[in-house]
Scaffold this active site. Structure first.
Site: not given
Length: 419
Positions: A57, A312
């Protein structure tokens, strides 16, 4: 739509990669020997769990914030996040010395909240509100509108998408061969739309597979219904991907670029978390396990192929591990719960253990209250078996012993109350 749909260009993604060089080094793209052997393929992991904020992110957050003029940034920024986007924004605020207000759902794991504080230090304040990401985002947008601060979207934004797409740019720089498959986790779709758009332009023969948790399939639903819709209810367990509504931009891109979307049960996610830790010493959060969890649903299709899975993130709270183990055992058919009606006489439970529990079974839970004014009383029994097929033998022994019982694993309402 009255205007042409945005689609991230190769040049825009490569420009984002240049911007991110200021703060990040490329994460490793490594072969997993265990997964490669298991699926008889070449399985590579893009290790975004090794980012400085332990998730991808930071890419989109920093690229977005960096693109805003200093005259606007001086008034501060606002974001909403279940944790990982918040950490990326907090890091960026600290790095660029700007003030940020970060709205997070009240259900966000404490570990993620603490990480946000650590990365942002004195440059951020945290507001916990709402039970879901979507509720927190609504509150954040209202605050931004009221104060004039700039809202930093977690996924539905051009610069955010271009930042996330730099993962694809890096992967193709790190391998000399064409990838046959890429598995990408999906929450709101920022990562999937960024990676898939770049891959589609640079490696058009690669099959691009999105992966969503069964409890929050917002992108698959959007594609099936020809546009984003708000899901009535979501399971928040895979918190990094538990989004009620896909983004408008991300939907438009994903419907053009994804070859398939795999829906993965939460139990399979938990099994993958445990597997990655036990077999490869990789710690992942539930959303971080999605891409690897999807491999079992492709199975033989992967044989002999070169496959990339994006890990992720790794912002997992260790206090959740018992819940993760429980969900895994239930999903794999290794843990079973029963309500057993025992006669109110001495030795009833001992006889149950002697006659019913097999040599490889494990009695892991028993909750029993004797009712002295009744002939029988119920007990909640939990049994772990060594293999899924042992369950049938277990119930046969219970039937042969004339045990009065109710199997509750598949009784959702009763199971939720008792377990």
């Amino acid at each position: 739509m009255g205007k042409e749909t945005y689609f991230p260009t190769v040049q825009a993604v490569e420009a984002a990669a240049k911007t991110l060089e200021e703060i990040l080094k490329p994460t490793s793209f490594e072969r997993s020997n265990y997964l490669s052997d298991r699926f008889d393929a070449e399985i590579f992991l893009k290790r975004e769990d090794l980012q400085i904020v332990r998730s991808y992110k930071i890419r989109g957050a920093y690229n977005k914030i960096h693109s805003i003029s200093k005259d606007i940034l001086k008034y501060g920024i606002v974001c909403a996040s279940a944790g990982n986007h918040a950490q990326g924004v907090a890091f960026s605020c600290n790095k660029l010395k700007i003030m940020g207000s970060i709205y997070m759902p009240t259900t966000t794991p404490k570990q993620k909240i603490q990480q946000v504080r650590m990365f942002g230090k004195e440059y951020i304040d945290i507001v916990l509100t709402g039970d879901t990401f979507d509720a927190a985002q609504t509150a954040a947008k209202e605050y931004a509108k009221k104060t004039g601060k700039t809202f930093i979207p977690p996924f539905d934004d051009e610069k955010v998408i271009e930042g996330q797409a730099t993962i694809a740019y890096e992967m193709l720089q790190q391998t000399n061969e064409t990838l046959d498959y890429i598995f990408i986790p999906i929450g709101g779709g920022g990562l999937a739309s960024g990676v898939s758009s770049y891959i589609r332009q640079v490696s058009p023969n690669t099959k691009i597979i999105g992966v969503e948790p069964a409890g929050a399939p917002c992108m698959k639903t959007a594609i099936e219904q020809n546009g984003p819709v708000t899901l009535d209810k979501i399971d928040k367990f895979v918190d990094g991907a538990a989004v009620q509504r896909a983004g408008d931009l991300t939907y438009e891109i994903c419907k053009q670029t994804l070859d398939d979307i795999v829906i993965v049960p939460e139990g399979a996610v938990c099994s993958t978390i445990i597997d990655l830790y036990n077999k490869s010493a990789i710690v992942v959060e539930p959303a971080g396990a999605l891409s690897v969890a999807a491999l079992r649903f492709y199975g033989d299709q992967l044989k002999g192929k070169k496959v990339a899975c994006i890990i992720s993130g790794s912002n997992n709270d260790i206090t959740r591990m018992e819940e993760i183990r429980e969900k895994s055992l239930l999903y794999e058919g290794l843990k079973h719960y029963f309500i057993v009606n025992f006669p109110q006489k001495s030795g009833a439970i001992l006889r149950f253990i002697r006659d019913v529990i097999g040599p490889t079974d494990d009695l892991v839970h028993i909750q029993y209250i004797k009712k002295t004014n009744k002939e029988s009383g119920p007990a909640l029994i939990g049994i772990e078996v060594a293999a899924p097929e042992d369950f049938e033998a277990l119930t046969r022994r219970m039937d042969a012993s004339n045990i009065e019982y109710e199997y509750i694993n598949q009784n959702n309402k009763l199971f939720e109350i008792l377990i």
